[in-house]
Scaffold this active site. Structure first.
Site, PDB file in Angstrom:
ATOM      1  N   GLU A  41       1.355  -1.200  -0.426  1.00 42.89           N
ATOM      2  CA  GLU A  41      -0.147   0.341  -0.252  1.00 42.89           C
ATOM      3  C   GLU A  41       0.553   1.146  -0.174  1.00 42.89           C
ATOM      4  OE1 GLU A  41      -3.548   1.848   2.832  1.00 42.89           O
ATOM      5  OE2 GLU A  41      -2.552  -0.209   3.214  1.00 42.89           O
ATOM      6  N   LYS A 112      -9.566   2.509  -2.044  1.00 40.63           N
ATOM      7  CA  LYS A 112      -9.830   2.018  -1.206  1.00 40.63           C
ATOM      8  C   LYS A 112     -10.517   2.438  -0.446  1.00 40.63           C
ATOM      9  CE  LYS A 112      -6.891   1.065   3.640  1.00 40.63           C
ATOM     10  NZ  LYS A 112      -5.848   1.700   4.078  1.00 40.63           N
ATOM     11  N   CYS A 148      -5.342  -3.209   1.812  1.00 40.41           N
ATOM     12  CA  CYS A 148      -5.735  -3.036   3.593  1.00 40.41           C
ATOM     13  C   CYS A 148      -7.008  -3.309   3.880  1.00 40.41           C
ATOM     14  CB  CYS A 148      -4.562  -1.992   3.756  1.00 40.41           C
ATOM     15  SG  CYS A 148      -4.258  -2.288   5.357  1.00 40.41           S
TER      16      CYS A 148
END
Length: 548
Positions: A41, A112, A148
């Site tokens: 990330e 994300k 994540c």
């Protein structure tokens, strides 16, 4: 499909270094006949970039670096993390994104969705959450790319992971509707010793629930307080770990998706003290290396905290880069001085002895008209600590060393330290390690032979600022105190809940009162290397002036 996991150590804002590392791994993957190489990330810029994301020139450098990485992706594809610009006029200017790179360019961007906003995380400050979902079709496979938190199907029940009301979308539910063949998750998940199984259990649970393999790539390295441990892994569709990368080291491994279904490796059991040790060594090494410093200094007292700190410094920086001062006073015992000398000689580090008795006498003489005949108390004790703090800061300034703070978490919690004295420093090494664990680490450091003199470990802890002083004169025994502090700080338990766990009411009340009244001291401490789920610093925001 052959996939390479590239677990690397990035440097925030160091685009040349980050790009070079990424491209080097891409070139290696080509030689290994890999189809897809996966990075972590925000790999392009380093994680967490914080308010650098608000700078136009920083984002421009990010885009240029990404373009350079994309151009290297010929005969191989890559998934790389970085910020992307939100083309809409509404919302935040940026997304936290995963870029799919192939044929020399960015083929697609996957943003994300679940932006963490608890403890150390503050991603809603910078990023807009994603609301659109799609897969990549590559070499006959449909790939779901997540970032994540998007893979964390449910928040852990630990109080430190407060479930956000903003988590109304399940990225995995949405992506699963599109029938992916496997999932890629790029992460920047920091280390904490007391949540060692949370990450693995969540990955296993998600893999099991959706019957999908998961390729998970985390970063390693330290960025000031935050330490990333790596532990990247591949899970098959049954939720078994088929491949696992190293802790606290850069690593690179290639897996074949066709060969993982029958693989299952046992997780290596590593004692949490060893993990804390390795995390702190990495934290020290990266703090100095990424700041451009080489040498450290500290005051070596013959006590346990400075002993453990100096061993960590020697292991992270090398004996030639550690220099210490021994600063005895009239209250210092002979065995403390000998213990400090023995430790310095065991490590082969440079040391000097500067007796502060005469300096302390001059302070007492200068303050005599103000103090009069008032009895010796904490004022004189703190003067000694501040004399020592001044001397080691002088050494730091003269030679360009970084002064290491040696206070442990137990002391920091209850304010058992002197501002502008023993609380001085450019980096707090043990500020997230309870005293009982400091003792355990000392024994661990001696597992292959005595490094820290045994007397340092077994003698009663003392600041040696008055005759026959012991820590237990002012504080509960550390075994008791640390149990209370852990419940109050990490677990956010109330005094009634802690008492119900078997602790004496008066002791609990005293410990909590000390924690609350010393918030102002912790506000002025150096950055603390974070190894727990709730460290003092920017992950614990308590008002300085409050009554609760």
């Amino acid at each position: 499909m052959k996939i390479a996991l590239a677990q690397l150590n990035y440097h925030i804002g160091n685009f040349d270094s980050n790009t070079e590392k990424i491209i080097s791994a891409i070139e290696k993957s080509k030689k290994d006949n890999v189809d897809l190489v996966v990075f972590s990330e925000l790999a392009i810029c380093g994680y967490p970039p914080k308010d650098l994301l608000e700078r136009k020139d920083f984002i421009e450098r990010t885009q240029l670096a990404l373009q350079k990485v994309a151009e290297a992706c010929t005969n191989v594809a890559a998934v790389v993390g970085g910020p992307s610009i939100n083309p809409n006029t509404k919302g935040k200017n940026l997304y936290n994104s995963a870029f799919f790179l192939e044929d020399g360019k960015v083929q697609s961007i996957h943003n994300k969705t679940l932006l963490p906003n608890y403890d150390i995380f503050d991603e809603y400050r910078y990023f807009e959450p994603n609301t659109e979902f799609s897969l990549i079709e590559y070499k006959g496979k449909k790939i779901a790319i997540t970032v994540c938190e998007d893979l964390w199907e449910k928040q852990p029940t630990d109080n430190n992971f407060a479930k956000s009301e903003l988590y109304t979308i399940s990225p995995m539910e949405e992506l699963n509707k599109l029938n992916p063949d496997f999932v890629v998750n790029i992460a920047a998940s920091p280390f904490s010793y007391n949540q060692k199984d949370v990450r693995t259990n969540i990955l296993k649970s998600t893999s099991n629930r959706y019957n999908l393999p998961i390729v998970y790539v985390n970063q390693i390295g330290a960025h000031t307080e935050l330490i990333f441990d790596g532990d990247s892994m591949v899970l098959n569709s049954k939720g078994d770990v088929a491949c696992r990368l190293k802790y606290f080291e850069e690593d690179y491994q290639v897996i074949d998706l066709n060969e993982i279904e029958e693989k299952s490796i046992e997780s290596e059991e590593v004692d949490y003290i060893e993990k804390i040790h390795d995390a702190l060594v990495l934290g020290l090494k990266d703090y100095f290396g990424k700041m451009g410093f080489k040498q450290a200094t500290l005051g070596l007292s013959g006590g346990i905290d400075s002993a453990v700190t100096v061993v960590l410094a020697e292991r992270a920086l090398g004996k030639e880069n550690v220099r210490v001062l021994l600063m005895p006073s009239e209250f210092s015992s002979d065995h403390s001085i000998k213990d400090a000398v023995d430790l310095a000689e065991n490590l082969g580090i440079e040391y000097e002895i500067v007796n502060i008795q005469e300096i302390f006498g001059e302070f007492q003489k200068a303050l005599k008209p103000s103090f009069g005949d008032l009895p010796f108390n904490v004022a004189e004790e703190n003067i000694q600590a501040r004399i020592r703090g001044t001397l080691v800061m002088g050494l730091s300034n003269k030679f360009g060393h970084i002064l290491l703070n040696t206070s442990n978490k137990s002391e920091a919690a209850v304010g058992y330290g002197t501002l502008y004295g023993d609380m001085n420093g450019g980096l707090s090494v043990l500020g997230d390690v309870y005293k009982t664990d400091v003792f355990k680490m000392a024994w661990f450091m001696n597992k292959d032979g005595e490094v820290i003199p045994e007397n340092t470990i077994v003698k009663p802890p003392s600041a040696e600022l008055r005759p026959d002083q012991k820590d237990s004169d002012s504080l509960p025994d550390y075994d008791v105190l640390d149990g209370i502090l852990y419940r109050y700080i990490e677990k956010n338990m109330s005094s009634q809940e802690i008492i119900a766990d078997g602790f004496e009411a008066e002791t609990v009340a005293k410990a909590i009162r000390l924690v609350n009244m010393n918030e102002y001291k912790r506000f002025q401490t150096p950055p603390i290397l974070r190894v727990s789920s709730k460290a003092f610093g920017f992950g614990r925001k308590i008002p300085l002036v409050a009554k609760h």
